[in-house]
Design a protein around this motif. Structure first.
Motif, short mmCIF file in Angstrom:
data_model
loop_
_atom_site.label_atom_id
_atom_site.label_comp_id
_atom_site.label_asym_id
_atom_site.label_seq_id
_atom_site.Cartn_x
_atom_site.Cartn_y
_atom_site.Cartn_z
N GLY A 233 -20.51 -4.18 0.61
CA GLY A 233 -20.99 -3.35 1.70
C GLY A 233 -20.02 -3.13 2.85
O GLY A 233 -20.39 -2.55 3.85
N HIS A 234 -18.80 -3.61 2.73
CA HIS A 234 -17.84 -3.40 3.81
C HIS A 234 -17.05 -2.12 3.60
O HIS A 234 -15.83 -2.13 3.44
CB HIS A 234 -16.90 -4.59 3.94
CG HIS A 234 -17.60 -5.79 4.47
ND1 HIS A 234 -17.12 -7.06 4.35
CD2 HIS A 234 -18.78 -5.91 5.12
CE1 HIS A 234 -17.96 -7.91 4.90
NE2 HIS A 234 -18.98 -7.23 5.37
N VAL A 235 -17.79 -1.01 3.63
CA VAL A 235 -17.17 0.28 3.32
C VAL A 235 -16.09 0.62 4.35
O VAL A 235 -15.02 1.12 3.99
CB VAL A 235 -18.24 1.40 3.30
CG1 VAL A 235 -17.64 2.71 2.83
CG2 VAL A 235 -19.38 0.99 2.39
N ALA A 236 -16.37 0.32 5.62
CA ALA A 236 -15.42 0.65 6.68
C ALA A 236 -14.06 0.03 6.40
O ALA A 236 -13.02 0.68 6.52
CB ALA A 236 -15.96 0.17 8.02
N MET A 237 -14.10 -1.24 6.01
CA MET A 237 -12.87 -1.95 5.69
C MET A 237 -12.13 -1.26 4.55
O MET A 237 -10.92 -1.07 4.57
CB MET A 237 -13.20 -3.38 5.23
CG MET A 237 -13.58 -4.28 6.36
SD MET A 237 -12.10 -4.97 7.07
CE MET A 237 -12.78 -6.47 7.76
N ALA A 238 -12.92 -0.89 3.54
CA ALA A 238 -12.33 -0.26 2.35
C ALA A 238 -11.67 1.06 2.72
O ALA A 238 -10.55 1.35 2.29
CB ALA A 238 -13.43 -0.04 1.31
N VAL A 239 -12.37 1.83 3.56
CA VAL A 239 -11.82 3.12 3.97
C VAL A 239 -10.49 2.93 4.70
O VAL A 239 -9.50 3.62 4.44
CB VAL A 239 -12.84 3.86 4.87
CG1 VAL A 239 -12.20 5.08 5.52
CG2 VAL A 239 -14.05 4.25 4.06
N ARG A 240 -10.50 1.93 5.62
CA ARG A 240 -9.27 1.66 6.37
C ARG A 240 -8.11 1.32 5.42
O ARG A 240 -7.00 1.80 5.56
CB ARG A 240 -9.49 0.48 7.32
CG ARG A 240 -9.60 0.91 8.76
CD ARG A 240 -9.71 -0.29 9.66
NE ARG A 240 -8.44 -0.99 9.83
CZ ARG A 240 -8.33 -2.22 10.34
NH1 ARG A 240 -9.43 -2.86 10.69
NH2 ARG A 240 -7.16 -2.78 10.48
N GLY B 284 -3.08 3.25 2.54
CA GLY B 284 -2.30 3.38 1.32
C GLY B 284 -2.66 2.43 0.21
O GLY B 284 -1.88 2.27 -0.74
N ALA B 285 -3.82 1.79 0.28
CA ALA B 285 -4.21 0.91 -0.80
C ALA B 285 -4.45 1.73 -2.07
O ALA B 285 -4.87 2.88 -2.00
CB ALA B 285 -5.47 0.14 -0.43
N ALA B 286 -4.17 1.11 -3.20
CA ALA B 286 -4.34 1.81 -4.47
C ALA B 286 -5.83 1.95 -4.77
O ALA B 286 -6.28 2.97 -5.28
CB ALA B 286 -3.65 1.04 -5.58
N ASP B 287 -6.59 0.91 -4.44
CA ASP B 287 -8.01 0.92 -4.77
C ASP B 287 -8.68 -0.23 -4.03
O ASP B 287 -8.00 -1.03 -3.37
CB ASP B 287 -8.20 0.76 -6.29
CG ASP B 287 -9.42 1.54 -6.79
OD1 ASP B 287 -10.32 1.80 -5.95
OD2 ASP B 287 -9.46 1.87 -7.98
N PHE B 288 -10.00 -0.33 -4.15
CA PHE B 288 -10.68 -1.52 -3.60
C PHE B 288 -11.76 -1.95 -4.56
O PHE B 288 -12.32 -1.12 -5.31
CB PHE B 288 -11.22 -1.26 -2.20
CG PHE B 288 -12.41 -0.33 -2.17
CD1 PHE B 288 -13.70 -0.85 -2.21
CD2 PHE B 288 -12.24 1.04 -2.08
CE1 PHE B 288 -14.79 0.00 -2.17
CE2 PHE B 288 -13.32 1.89 -2.04
CZ PHE B 288 -14.61 1.37 -2.09
N VAL B 289 -12.05 -3.24 -4.57
CA VAL B 289 -13.15 -3.76 -5.39
C VAL B 289 -14.04 -4.62 -4.50
O VAL B 289 -13.57 -5.22 -3.54
CB VAL B 289 -12.64 -4.63 -6.57
CG1 VAL B 289 -12.03 -3.76 -7.64
CG2 VAL B 289 -11.68 -5.70 -6.10
N GLU B 290 -15.32 -4.63 -4.85
CA GLU B 290 -16.27 -5.40 -4.05
C GLU B 290 -16.59 -6.72 -4.73
O GLU B 290 -16.68 -6.80 -5.95
CB GLU B 290 -17.56 -4.61 -3.91
CG GLU B 290 -17.51 -3.55 -2.83
CD GLU B 290 -18.86 -2.88 -2.66
OE1 GLU B 290 -19.05 -2.22 -1.64
OE2 GLU B 290 -19.73 -3.04 -3.55
N LYS B 291 -16.77 -7.74 -3.91
CA LYS B 291 -17.27 -9.02 -4.41
C LYS B 291 -18.79 -9.00 -4.37
O LYS B 291 -19.35 -8.47 -3.40
CB LYS B 291 -16.76 -10.17 -3.52
CG LYS B 291 -15.31 -10.49 -3.71
CD LYS B 291 -14.93 -11.78 -3.04
CE LYS B 291 -14.90 -11.64 -1.53
NZ LYS B 291 -14.22 -12.79 -0.87
#
Ligand SMILES: Nc1ncnc2c1ncn2[C@@H]1O[C@H](COP(=O)(O)OP(=O)(O)OP(=O)(O)O)[C@@H](O)[C@H]1O
Lengths: 200, 539
Positions: free
Chosen positions: A86-93, A98-105
């Motif tokens: 649920g930490h979408v804001a962090m993921a967007v940042r 320039g992050a390649a992708d994000f995954v959630e725990k």
């Protein structure tokens, strides 16, 4: 550091490192784990291929800070950010930075592995393209200023006649330059010339 | 009785008459009578005053005195001397009167020869003597009677006085008794007197008003069955038995049931009254109605509990991100381990050892997640936890677990210095945990501007003086300006953008409700120290 693409896991939580190591190895992926960003930086020698799997929340240097540091040092290792649920804001940042992708725990193993594989593939692709582009640059460097000028007109899609008119030279001379350009760039067709010119 | 020599005072102004008397006396008994003569009464009185005479021969008509008056003046001058009046023939009447008024005899001048005079004198002397004796005896008797009478009188007055004073004492007693019951009746305190069997002997107005019973109807009744609620009869009986057995004053609280069934909570001070032989005769209870006070205290405590609960919820709200992260960690590991196991088992490339190890780690992580949830749930629990014996060191560890995530996130190291042995402590666990967590979080939050490797919190427990337990939370933050040392405890004081400023004020109320103290001071060499002390259980 081996040149085989490796997943570098950076997380301060030991059970998470250990479980990720087991999971990724079960999927046949080479893994190395680190308890902090500092540990990773001390151990990694660029430009070893692979990807970085890093927790966004860590004491000391966070995942985002590590990502920024790599960018500042022009280390082209793709970064997958691990965020809490649920930490979408962090993921967007992270993505904007320039992050390649994000995954959630907690992870869905299919999604995680797919994400890692995609990133590794993209990394390999990038590296391939990068090495290609450096070849093109070398070849382009062999062109004279006149030849480079004519090549740019060719890439722009102009005919020999149009080029001759533009530059106030004879079509025959354009013909000779074109042959020299194709030779220097080791191009078999005009399409090759265009690709090399754009990949640099 | 007749002296050998008889001294006679002859009072006669007529020399011839005087001579005749002298001659008569001498001739009858020569040498026995010694006669002194006076012509006037004044002369005679002077002689009587200066000399002793055995008899006076007195003429009644002298130049300076006449008649009976002459007799009485002589008696006045010497009451003991016998008087023989000398009278003329014509005034024997007067002579008789003289005898009646104190003279012994009378002689008629010219007719009385020596023999007669002499005899008359002797008789007069003897009579007078007898008279005197008689008078003395009479006087003695009179004196005795008077003495005795005086004695009796004195006894009588004494008795009288005694009776009076007894009356007075009784009046005083009666007055005092009335006075004491009047005083007792003005008291707001309840006073009740029971005999050894627990029967009602007396009570005052306040007791009567509280219970709705008049003394007349309750007198002799069993205190327990009339005034106690059944559940409390046993413990109160135990208090009564201990009191009457030992005679030592005691205190207790119990409810008193009024006639209308309403109950009031009374705090009693109990004493005994001893009988004449020193035995315990009565038990006296003096009580104060603390129903309202206790209700107010209960409301106050309830209010504190509610505020504290809201504050705990809000703290958990503030910590939600950290706590969610903390719970997510073990869940993530569990998911990853189990996925790995499934993959290995499916692919047939599994190593049994590795699978077993992973399963063990899954168990550990599941318990880790469960612990965090348990801690949070117990922390935000609402219902009042009964005060229980607790280990403050264990509580410190629990709080450190709760605050660990935040501390780790902010790069703060928490060190513990826990006393080996501490006196036993009974307290409301959750409330004390709340105080500790609040202090620890404040300490962690105070260090945002401190260099990362200098962010330290030290929690120390120790046995303070006066049977107290002390807990100190020290930090290496900016510390407190001297004027803030007190101010930080006032409600709504905060320097944090999203702070409520209630944490410390609630913490102080909690500690004080446990009879303890919470205060702040400067830490050495830098930072602040917040510490509290709680009274240990009486042993
Ligand atoms: N360890 C400390 N070092 C320095 N200042 C402190 C410390 N602890 C508390 N304070 C000061 O006391 C103030 C009041 O603290 P308190 O715990 O009552 O409320 P708060 O933390 O500000 O807000 P909240 O009630 O929302 O937690 C804080 O804002 C801070 O300025």
């Amino acid at each position: 550091m081996q040149s085989e693409p490796t997943v570098y896991v950076v997380d301060d939580d030991e059970p998470i490192r250990d479980s990720l190591r087991m999971l990724l190895r079960s999927a046949g992926l080479p893994v190395e784990t680190f308890a902090s960003a500092q540990q990773f930086l001390a151990a990694y020698t660029p430009p070893a291929p692979g990807c970085l799997l890093v927790d966004v929340r860590m004491p000391g240097m966070s995942g985002l800070e590590l990502q920024e540091l790599l960018a500042a040092r022009k280390i082209a290792l793709p970064v997958i950010i691990i965020t809490g649920h649920g930490h979408v804001a962090m993921a967007v940042r992270a993505m904007k930075a320039g992050a390649a992708d994000f995954v959630e725990k907690p992870f869905d193993d299919e999604l995680l592995l797919e994400c890692i594989r995609r990133t590794l593939a993209r990394d390999a692709d990038t590296r391939r393209r990068q090495s290609r582009s450096s070849e093109s640059t070398q070849r382009l460097a062999a062109l004279t200023p006149r030849e480079r000028e004519i090549m740019e007109h060719l890439v722009a899609g102009k005919s020999n006649k149009a080029i001759a008119a533009d530059l106030g030279i004879s079509a025959r001379t354009v013909e000779v330059h074109r042959a020299r350009i194709m030779e220097k760039l080791e191009a078999k067709s005009l399409a090759d010339v265009v690709r090399i010119a754009l990949s640099s | 009785m007749i002296p050998a020599s008889i001294r006679i005072l002859l009072v006669e102004d007529n020399p011839a008459d005087a001579r005749l008397v002298e001659l008569g006396l001498v001739e009858t008994d020569s040498g026995r009578f010694r006669v002194t003569r006076a012509e006037r009464l004044s002369e005679a009185l002077g002689l009587l005053r200066e000399n002793a005479y055995d008899a006076v021969l007195l003429d009644l008509s002298l130049t300076d005195s006449h008649g009976l008056d002459t007799v009485s003046r002589v008696i006045e001058a010497d009451p003991a001397v016998p008087i023989i009046v000398l009278s003329g023939l014509h005034d024997t009447e007067l002579a008789l009167q003289a005898v009646q008024s104190g003279a012994q005899d009378y002689l008629v001048k010219g007719e009385s020869g020596g023999e007669l005079i002499s005899r008359s004198v002797r008789y007069a002397i003897q009579r007078k003597h007898a008279e005197t004796e008689l008078r003395r005896a009479h006087d003695e008797l009179e004196r005795r009677v008077a003495e005795r009478t005086a004695d009796l009188l004195e006894t009588n007055t004494r008795l009288q006085r005694e009776i009076e004073s007894r009356h007075r004492a009784e009046d005083v007693l009666r007055e005092e008794h009335g006075f004491i019951s009047a005083v007792l009746d003005t008291l707001d305190a309840l006073v009740v007197v029971l005999d050894r069997g627990g029967r009602i002997v007396s009570f005052n107005r306040a007791f009567a008003e509280t219970t709705g019973y008049a003394l007349a109807e309750a007198h002799g009744e069993d205190f327990w069955s009339l005034f106690l609620v059944p559940e409390e009869a046993k413990p109160v009986l135990a208090v009564f038995d201990a009191l009457t057995a030992s005679g030592r004053p005691s205190r207790n609280e119990n409810r008193l049931r009024a006639r209308d069934g309403a109950t009031r909570l009374i705090a009693w001070s109990n004493t005994v009254l001893h009988g004449e032989r020193g035995e315990v005769a009565y038990a006296i209870g003096t009580g104060i109605d603390i129903t309202e006070r206790r209700q107010a205290e209960d409301r106050e405590r309830q209010r504190l509990l509610e505020i504290a609960h809201v504050a705990r919820l809000s703290t958990m709200g503030e910590m939600a991100t950290e706590l969610a992260h903390e719970i997510n960690q073990p869940l993530t590991a569990i998911a990853a381990y189990s996925d790995a196991c499934v993959r290995q088992l499916r692919s047939g490339s599994s190593h049994q050892e590795e699978i077993i190890e992973a399963l063990e780690r899954i168990g550990t992580q599941a318990r880790r997640a469960g612990e965090i949830i348990r801690r949070v749930r117990s922390y935000v629990r609402k219902e009042e936890s009964p005060r229980t014996r607790m280990d403050i060191n264990e509580l410190v560890r629990e709080v450190v677990h709760l605050a660990e995530a935040e501390a780790r996130w902010r790069g703060v190291g928490i060190e513990l210095d826990l006393a080996g042995t501490l006196p036993p402590l009974t307290a409301d666990r959750i409330l004390i945990e709340q105080v500790l967590l609040n202090l620890v979080r404040n300490a962690i939050e105070a260090m945002d501007d401190v260099a990362p490797d200098e962010r330290r919190v030290l929690i120390r427990t120790s046995a303070g003086g006066d049977a107290a337990i002390e807990v100190a939370v020290r930090d290496s933050g900016p510390g407190l300006a001297p004027e803030l040392v007190e101010q930080v405890f006032t409600p709504f004081f905060t320097t944090k953008p999203s702070g409520m400023g209630l944490g410390l004020s609630i913490s102080q109320s909690i500690v004080e409700a446990h009879g303890g103290r919470l205060w702040a001071a400067a830490n050495e060499p830098c930072g602040a120290v917040f510490q509290f002390s709680l009274p240990a259980d009486a042993r």
